[in-house]
Design an enzyme around this catalytic site. Structure first.
Site, mmCIF file in Angstrom:
data_model
loop_
_atom_site.group_PDB
_atom_site.id
_atom_site.type_symbol
_atom_site.label_atom_id
_atom_site.label_comp_id
_atom_site.label_asym_id
_atom_site.label_seq_id
_atom_site.Cartn_x
_atom_site.Cartn_y
_atom_site.Cartn_z
ATOM 1 N N LYS A 87 38.045 118.025 -24.429
ATOM 2 C CA LYS A 87 38.631 118.012 -25.773
ATOM 3 C C LYS A 87 38.746 119.403 -26.371
ATOM 4 O O LYS A 87 39.647 119.662 -27.155
ATOM 5 C CB LYS A 87 37.808 117.127 -26.715
ATOM 6 C CG LYS A 87 38.008 115.648 -26.473
ATOM 7 C CD LYS A 87 37.609 114.868 -27.718
ATOM 8 C CE LYS A 87 37.879 113.391 -27.561
ATOM 9 N NZ LYS A 87 37.429 112.649 -28.746
ATOM 10 N N LYS A 108 43.884 105.057 -17.821
ATOM 11 C CA LYS A 108 43.351 104.105 -18.786
ATOM 12 C C LYS A 108 44.387 103.796 -19.882
ATOM 13 O O LYS A 108 45.094 104.691 -20.331
ATOM 14 C CB LYS A 108 42.107 104.758 -19.419
ATOM 15 C CG LYS A 108 41.129 103.792 -20.045
ATOM 16 C CD LYS A 108 39.818 104.517 -20.346
ATOM 17 C CE LYS A 108 39.207 103.963 -21.628
ATOM 18 N NZ LYS A 108 37.910 104.540 -21.934
ATOM 19 N N LYS A 134 45.298 104.464 -26.835
ATOM 20 C CA LYS A 134 46.047 104.504 -28.087
ATOM 21 C C LYS A 134 46.714 105.853 -28.280
ATOM 22 O O LYS A 134 47.625 105.987 -29.089
ATOM 23 C CB LYS A 134 45.123 104.187 -29.263
ATOM 24 C CG LYS A 134 43.917 105.108 -29.373
ATOM 25 C CD LYS A 134 42.894 104.536 -30.337
ATOM 26 C CE LYS A 134 41.560 105.235 -30.160
ATOM 27 N NZ LYS A 134 40.454 104.486 -30.746
#
Ligand code: TRP
Length: 337
Positions: free
Chosen positions: A117, A200, A203
């Site tokens: 991240k 995966k 969203k």
């Protein structure tokens, strides 16, 4: 090691857009744990984790309420489980500070989620993003939780939680925090992208057709399944026949999970079917299962004051557990109170 009350804790970030992956991979399992009645169950919307990256205040508030509506619509009963948003139980942040002083910089720097991240520009990442796993450890250990259901991407954070508990217990010569057991979801419940069965379902995927949102209407759900990526072969007779077919396997997994059956059981019935037919069945099943959830979510979202009351009540119940544990922690570390 002292005896700890069997207690489940898990959290989901209110970062917007609940998907079929959250529902089948997390919420269905949470509801089963609630219903089993063998553990106390605590489920948390981790709004303090959400602000480790920038959030628009009104959007965050909306997403937190929507996530709460999702939990309720999926079957979390706020009387049987404790249902909270993290920021409304102040002991989470208080214990996190203590753990910031227990965890080592080196441990945090090795977290793969931090590395992913923060990317190439770690200098610009927030200090909160670096400390994220210490707050997560506080979420769990504040309840002396014994079991934590999570996706396998969170396994490393669970190991860090055990490291923090062990170092705290060792440094202060106590047996205060438990060694929490992860309950890692198996591959059967890992829901992948409808456009790439090796990724995966997320969203944050820019392609909306890659996922089913819990707020999608019946038409959209049906269309997305019909367009889902597959291969030209018919369905095999058992799970081993899907090993090198990630897209096909994902659709069969979704079907099995939605109908609460095993993959082998589904394939015994559907062997030889072509995906054109199977996708139609899958779309019908998904609409039948998800439409009631999405309409219940809209009903709940029409009355945000009621959601806020449920969360306030959840916080009150949570604090019966968290206040004494934080007080004992402060006593152990030497705070005057
Ligand atoms: N980090 C978790 C995730 O992104 C969310 C989370 C925060 C969590 N605190 C937790 C999960 C405590 C389990 C237990 O999925």
């Amino acid at each position: 090691m002292a005896k700890f009350t069997p207690r489940v804790f898990s959290g989901i970030q209110p970062s917007g857009g609940l998907t079929l992956g959250n529902y089948l991979g997390a919420m269905v399992k949470f509801v089963a744990m609630q219903e089993a009645g063998t553990h106390e169950t605590v489920f948390c919307m981790v709004d303090l984790h959400a602000i480790t990256v920038p959030q628009k205040p009104d959007v965050l508030r909306h997403n937190t309420r929507e996530l709460c509506a999702g939990f309720l619509a999926a079957g979390i009963d706020p009387e049987k489980s404790i249902l909270i948003n993290q920021s409304q139980v102040p002991e989470h942040a208080q214990l996190a500070w203590v753990f910031n002083c227990v965890a080592r910089m080196g441990w945090m720097g090795r977290m793969t989620q931090w590395k992913d991240k923060s990317g190439k520009n770690a200098e610009a990442a927030s200090l909160g993003l670096f400390a994220y796993p210490a707050l997560m450890a506080a979420d769990i250990l504040l309840y002396h939780a014994t079991h934590v259901p999570v996706g396998d991407d969170q396994k490393q954070h669970l190991e860090l939680t055990r490291d923090i508990a062990a170092k705290f217990n060792h440094d202060y010569g106590v047996e205060f925090f438990p060694m929490t057991e992860p309950v890692i979801e198996g591959p059967a419940t890992r829901i992948m992208s409808l456009r790439d069965g090796t990724k995966k379902m997320s969203k944050s995927d820019p392609v909306d057709a890659s996922r089913i949102n819990l707020t999608d209407d019946a038409d959209t759900i049906a269309k997305k399944f019909k367009k889902a990526k597959t291969d030209p072969d018919p369905l095999p007779g058992s799970a081993t026949g899907l090993e090198d077919r990630p897209d096909a396997r994902n659709l069969v997994n979704i079907y099995a999970a939605l109908s609460d059956r095993s993959v082998d059981d589904v394939l015994a019935e559907k062997e030889g079917a072509l995906f054109g037919y199977f996708k139609q069945d899958l779309a019908d099943l998904a609409v039948a299962k998800l439409a009631p959830i999405s309409s219940e979510m809209s009903r709940l979202m029409a009355d945000p004051a009621e959601i806020d009351r449920i969360l306030a009540r959840g916080a009150e119940r949570a604090r019966e557990i968290t206040v004494p544990i934080l007080e004992q922690t402060y006593d152990i570390v030497g705070m005057v109170r």
